[in-house]
Scaffold this motif. Structure first.
Motif, PDB file in Angstrom:
ATOM      1  N   GLU A 184       0.825  -1.208   0.000  1.00 52.35           N
ATOM      2  CA  GLU A 184       0.000   0.000   0.000  1.00 52.35           C
ATOM      3  C   GLU A 184       0.863   1.263   0.000  1.00 52.35           C
ATOM      4  O   GLU A 184       0.543   2.256  -0.673  1.00 52.35           O
ATOM      5  CB  GLU A 184      -0.932  -0.038   1.210  1.00 52.35           C
ATOM      6  CG  GLU A 184      -2.024  -1.099   1.064  1.00 52.35           C
ATOM      7  CD  GLU A 184      -2.639  -1.521   2.382  1.00 52.35           C
ATOM      8  OE1 GLU A 184      -3.568  -2.376   2.351  1.00 52.35           O
ATOM      9  OE2 GLU A 184      -2.202  -1.029   3.443  1.00 52.35           O
TER      10      GLU A 184
ATOM     11  N   HIS B 130      -2.802  -1.962  -9.085  1.00 46.24           N
ATOM     12  CA  HIS B 130      -2.637  -3.163  -8.272  1.00 46.24           C
ATOM     13  C   HIS B 130      -3.948  -3.930  -8.118  1.00 46.24           C
ATOM     14  O   HIS B 130      -4.073  -4.776  -7.243  1.00 46.24           O
ATOM     15  CB  HIS B 130      -2.104  -2.792  -6.884  1.00 46.24           C
ATOM     16  CG  HIS B 130      -0.630  -2.517  -6.890  1.00 46.24           C
ATOM     17  ND1 HIS B 130       0.299  -3.363  -6.329  1.00 46.24           N
ATOM     18  CD2 HIS B 130       0.079  -1.492  -7.436  1.00 46.24           C
ATOM     19  CE1 HIS B 130       1.511  -2.865  -6.505  1.00 46.24           C
ATOM     20  NE2 HIS B 130       1.406  -1.729  -7.164  1.00 46.24           N
TER      21      HIS B 130
ATOM     22  N   GLY C 200      -5.516   2.487  -7.206  1.00 40.99           N
ATOM     23  CA  GLY C 200      -4.547   1.605  -6.568  1.00 40.99           C
ATOM     24  C   GLY C 200      -3.321   1.391  -7.421  1.00 40.99           C
ATOM     25  O   GLY C 200      -2.640   0.371  -7.303  1.00 40.99           O
ATOM     26  N   HIS C 201      -3.038   2.297  -8.315  1.00 43.26           N
ATOM     27  CA  HIS C 201      -1.854   2.286  -9.157  1.00 43.26           C
ATOM     28  C   HIS C 201      -1.698   0.975  -9.911  1.00 43.26           C
ATOM     29  O   HIS C 201      -0.624   0.401 -10.013  1.00 43.26           O
ATOM     30  CB  HIS C 201      -0.602   2.551  -8.322  1.00 43.26           C
ATOM     31  CG  HIS C 201       0.520   3.124  -9.134  1.00 43.26           C
ATOM     32  ND1 HIS C 201       0.532   4.418  -9.580  1.00 43.26           N
ATOM     33  CD2 HIS C 201       1.666   2.566  -9.599  1.00 43.26           C
ATOM     34  CE1 HIS C 201       1.648   4.634 -10.259  1.00 43.26           C
ATOM     35  NE2 HIS C 201       2.338   3.525 -10.296  1.00 43.26           N
TER      36      HIS C 201
ATOM     37  N   ILE D  34       2.043   2.014  -3.464  1.00 44.53           N
ATOM     38  CA  ILE D  34       1.035   2.648  -4.317  1.00 44.53           C
ATOM     39  C   ILE D  34       1.143   4.169  -4.230  1.00 44.53           C
ATOM     40  O   ILE D  34       1.187   4.876  -5.243  1.00 44.53           O
ATOM     41  CB  ILE D  34      -0.375   2.180  -3.911  1.00 44.53           C
ATOM     42  CG1 ILE D  34      -0.568   0.705  -4.274  1.00 44.53           C
ATOM     43  CG2 ILE D  34      -1.449   3.047  -4.565  1.00 44.53           C
ATOM     44  CD1 ILE D  34      -1.840   0.107  -3.699  1.00 44.53           C
TER      45      ILE D  34
END
Length: 514
Positions: free
Chosen positions: A377, A493, A490-491, A380
């Motif tokens: 996380e 993900h 979430g880039h 991100i």
């Protein structure tokens, strides 16, 4: 200058001989060592623990005694009744405290102060000035000897390092769990010593203390003959052996002490093939098929590295860093020198509070899984911050992005990483304690904190991003949009719009909602 009988070591309230100090630790009366320099703490703690455990194991005792006389007898037993081995000065042909007997014909160099003898080597003598302790007390020499002889690495031709590190330019790390002082704070010196001594005795009783070595074998290396060119075999030594890697002699010069040092052709212990895997109970050992002890290098004890070391992410947690059934709330203590070629990159220390309930979860696999989730996380937000600021530096033109633009975001990313590091473990304990919907709420709290930290880093860095004035409005708008868009999705993900809550009223602080 006899450590057995003269009160040389000062604490917060009194001065003690070495047996008296061990007795005071047993009685829980030692809170601090005022003259101990910060970088000497791990060496001093490990020395006292190894010494106490060796003395008790040799006498087949299970509990540290609380009287000085018994400890004096135990220490003398370790040196076969030779009291000179506990003196600070002795004839060259006799062992003195952490000073092996010297063969004849050696060429000695005089050392005037204990800080010049100590292991610390800093870049251009900036971090901690050397050779300034002109009015040193005997205990300053004691601390310097312990630091040098049990922690030093390779220092050039003839200046050999210890066996308990993976190569001469490595580190001897200390990763342990310590009880805290009453009312909270840092490690409780006495309780930490007693806890580690008892844990070592329990490991030996269970037959779990041997990696290399022979329990009951030679242990105080300075008491053994050191003929030139002859090494000690690692497998012959007690696993808790206390090293003495350099030829040093303290001398009396009027009313003060000085030191003499010289070189040796070979290392004291033949341990090169062990790569630091010597049974050191504070040293993490790799589990990748190439066993070796941890080398800190030029790094630090970041949240990511500590998670690898504590939750077996490729490293085996050392036994004294493993909270046991008798442990309550405490702290993880991680300390080592970041070492390079004949220099150090500084003393690194990290103290991580561990609630009582959290220490019971150290053996649970989900704690490591939760730590990996939090690290992912953080990545991100880090990538979103990097990409948004790089786009600003490129004038808002994605086609012109290059590595120089990404490099412009380095300071902001470092600022965000420090903020994430400060949040990491408290959030991990929070998430680990929660169940069901509460765990998702804990996750959202952590993500919200990360979002605010990343956004603050973005806002602080934005005015400093180089950009033509005519392009700046477009560049800043596109950079912020890229940052927020990457966070929302979430880039890449997965999880779709799982971070959308960060951009709603519920996901913001009151000032943001306003």
């Amino acid at each position: 200058m006899d450590l057995l009988d003269v009160c040389l070591v000062s604490t917060q309230s009194d001065r003690y001989s070495l047996p008296g100090l061990l007795a005071a630790l047993s009685r829980n009366q030692v809170e601090a060592f005022p003259r101990l320099r910060p970088h000497q703490r791990p060496a001093w703690h490990m020395f006292l623990v190894q010494l106490g455990a060796l003395a008790l194991a040799r006498a087949s005792a299970d509990t540290p005694p609380d009287d000085e006389g018994t400890w004096r007898d135990l220490l003398l037993r370790l040196t076969d009744g030779d009291a000179t081995a506990w003196a600070l000065t002795a004839p060259d042909d006799r062992a003195a405290f952490l000073q092996p007997a010297a063969p004849p014909g050696l060429k000695w160099t005089r050392v005037e102060t204990p800080d010049a003898l100590d292991m610390l080597i800093t870049s251009k003598n900036h971090d901690l000035k050397q050779a300034v302790a002109r009015h040193a007390a005997p205990e300053d020499w004691v601390f310097a000897l312990v630091s040098l002889q049990t922690m030093e690495g390779y220092g050039g031709a003839g200046n050999q390092g210890i066996a308990r590190m993976n190569g001469g330019s490595s580190s001897r790390p200390m990763l342990g769990f310590a009880p805290t002082q009453p009312g909270g704070g840092g490690p409780d010196v006495s309780a930490w010593w007693r806890r580690d001594v008892l844990r070592l005795l329990a490991l030996r009783k269970a037959g779990k203390d041997t990696v290399h070595g022979t329990p009951g074998g030679p242990a105080l290396i300075w008491t053994l003959p050191w003929p030139e060119g002859r090494k000690l075999a690692l497998h012959d030594l007690d696993p808790w052996f206390i090293e003495s890697c350099r030829r040093i002699r303290l001398i009396q010069d009027g009313d003060r002490l000085a030191a003499l040092r010289t070189t040796s052709k070979d290392a004291r212990i033949d341990a090169k093939e062990a790569k630091g895997v010597t049974g050191d109970p504070w040293a993490p050992v790799s589990m990748d098929g190439n066993p070796r002890s941890l080398t800190l290098g030029d790094g630090d004890f970041t949240y990511a590295r500590l998670c690898e070391l504590l939750f077996e992410g490729g490293w085996k947690r050392p036994p004294l860093a493993d909270p046991g059934q008798g442990d309550a709330a405490g702290v993880i203590v991680a300390e080592a020198f970041a070492r390079g070629n004949s220099k150090t990159e500084g003393f690194k220390s990290r103290i991580v509070p561990v609630p009582g309930w959290a220490r019971r979860r150290f053996g649970q696999p989900d704690l490591g899984a939760l730590a990996k989730d939090q690290i992912a996380e953080i990545e991100i937000f880090d990538k979103a911050l990097r990409n948004g600021l790089a786009l600003v530096a490129a004038g808002g033109d994605r086609d012109k992005l290059n590595k120089d633009h990404y490099a412009r975001a380095r300071d902001a990313r470092d600022r965000f990483d420090r903020a994430a590091d400060a949040l990491f473990f408290e959030a991990l304990w929070d998430r680990s304690a929660a169940q069901g919907d509460e765990r998702e709420a804990a996750r959202r709290r952590f993500l919200t904190q990360l979002f605010h930290a990343a956004r603050d880093a973005f806002d602080l860095a934005l005015p400093g991003m180089p950009c033509a004035a005519i392009l700046r409005p477009r560049a800043e708008a596109r950079g912020r949009q890229a940052f927020e868009s990457a966070v929302r999705r979430g880039h890449g993900h997965g999880g779709g719009t799982r971070f959308d809550f960060l951009f709603t009223t519920e996901g913001r602080h009151d000032d943001d909602a306003a």
